[in-house]
Design an enzyme around this catalytic site. Structure first.
Site, PDB file in Angstrom:
ATOM      1  N   HIS A   1      32.519 -12.359 -69.433  1.00  7.62           N
ATOM      2  CA  HIS A   1      33.561 -12.539 -68.416  1.00  7.62           C
ATOM      3  C   HIS A   1      33.248 -11.743 -67.146  1.00  7.62           C
ATOM      4  CE1 HIS A   1      35.540 -14.863 -71.362  1.00  7.62           C
ATOM      5  NE2 HIS A   1      36.151 -13.892 -72.009  1.00  7.62           N
TER       6      HIS A   1
ATOM      7  N   LYS B   1      41.822 -22.523 -76.977  1.00  8.98           N
ATOM      8  CA  LYS B   1      40.468 -22.126 -76.585  1.00  8.98           C
ATOM      9  C   LYS B   1      39.910 -21.263 -77.709  1.00  8.98           C
ATOM     10  CE  LYS B   1      37.058 -21.123 -73.595  1.00  8.98           C
ATOM     11  NZ  LYS B   1      37.319 -20.426 -72.320  1.00  8.98           N
TER      12      LYS B   1
END
Length: 278
Positions: free
Chosen positions: A149, A55
């Protein structure tokens, strides 16, 4: 065959990869040596070419294209998913941001690129791990911070104030979804292997969706003491149809991000013709 694989411990990534790395699906003879790290560490490792599959932030993509191809599945891209610029006290003028010390979650993150697009004259920056930024602003270490996030869901509870939704700014300016992060694979791996990994990641996402809203132990144990409601909010925001398959719209958004990168870094040379596995 064992491949090295890196992703973050955040609920969206553990949700996506749980079935794959814990073999809840048929992995067709593949196994994975997993590295759970924050996104800036993964970006730095991608520049070094450390992992087979990783990622990464799309913001670092221009620096790693010689070593990595992007897969079609497993990423974070969409609308309303961008980073937020926050402060401890309300800001009277957006222009004041140019003079502030701003905490950014990593120099090569998409969050940094989106902030630079919105505030091209703001050069007083301090790069931190994403989960340190709220406290940095609360404690007056920095004047402002760009949060990503789960902090999107908690900053108001701590009395912090939103100055700008950088994702909304991106969408209004460019009219494409926000390409936050994707899954990159080493170009030295065979095309057949890369296509298999891409297919397996999609199967892993399908498996996760088929059992949702239940949260697995794998998601919970890496969720950094979040409540289950925050975990689900995190997954709902960042995991969507683009996580199954980028498609034409997703690839267009990535191409637009590379255009913005060129605008901000005029000397950059980027080969747009060979980015995604096909």
């Amino acid at each position: 065959m064992t491949l090295t694989l890196g992703f973050s411990p955040c609920p969206n990534d553990t949700f996506i990869f749980d079935a794959l790395v814990n073999q809840k699906i048929d992995t067709e003879g593949l196994s994975f040596n997993v590295h759970l790290e924050d996104v800036q560490t993964l970006n730095e490792w991608a520049i070094e070419g450390k992992l087979d599959i990783t990622k990464l932030s799309y913001g670092v993509l221009p620096l790693v294209l010689e070593q990595y191809l992007m897969l079609n599945s497993g990423g974070a891209l969409g609308k309303g998913v961008g980073p937020l610029l926050i402060t401890k006290t309300p800001v009277k003028s957006i222009a004041a941001v140019d003079q502030m010390l701003v905490a950014i979650p990593g120099i090569n993150t998409t969050a940094h690129l989106l902030f630079s697009l919105a505030f091209p004259h703001a050069h007083n920056k301090q790069f931190k791990v994403f989960n340190e930024i709220e406290d940095s602003v609360l404690n007056g270490i920095t004047d402002a911070g760009v949060i990503i996030h789960e902090n999107r869901f908690t900053y108001q509870d701590k009395g912090l104030h939103k100055v700008m939704d950088l994702g909304n700014f991106w969408e209004e300016q460019l009219n494409v979804p926000i390409p936050l992060g994707g899954i990159a694979a080493k170009r030295t791996l065979s095309k057949a292997l890369l296509l298999k990994v891409d297919r397996l990641i999609r199967k892993s996402v399908d498996y996760a969706f088929s059992n949702y809203p239940s949260l697995t132990d794998y998601v919970k144990e890496h969720a950094q003491e979040m409540s289950e409601s925050v975990m689900r909010s995190h997954i709902d925001l960042y995991v969507n149809n683009y996580s199954l398959e980028l498609g034409a719209d997703g690839k267009k958004a990535v191409a637009k991000l590379l255009e913005v990168y060129r605008q901000l870094n005029p000397s950059a040379v980027i080969n747009n013709s060979d980015i995604f596995i096909s």
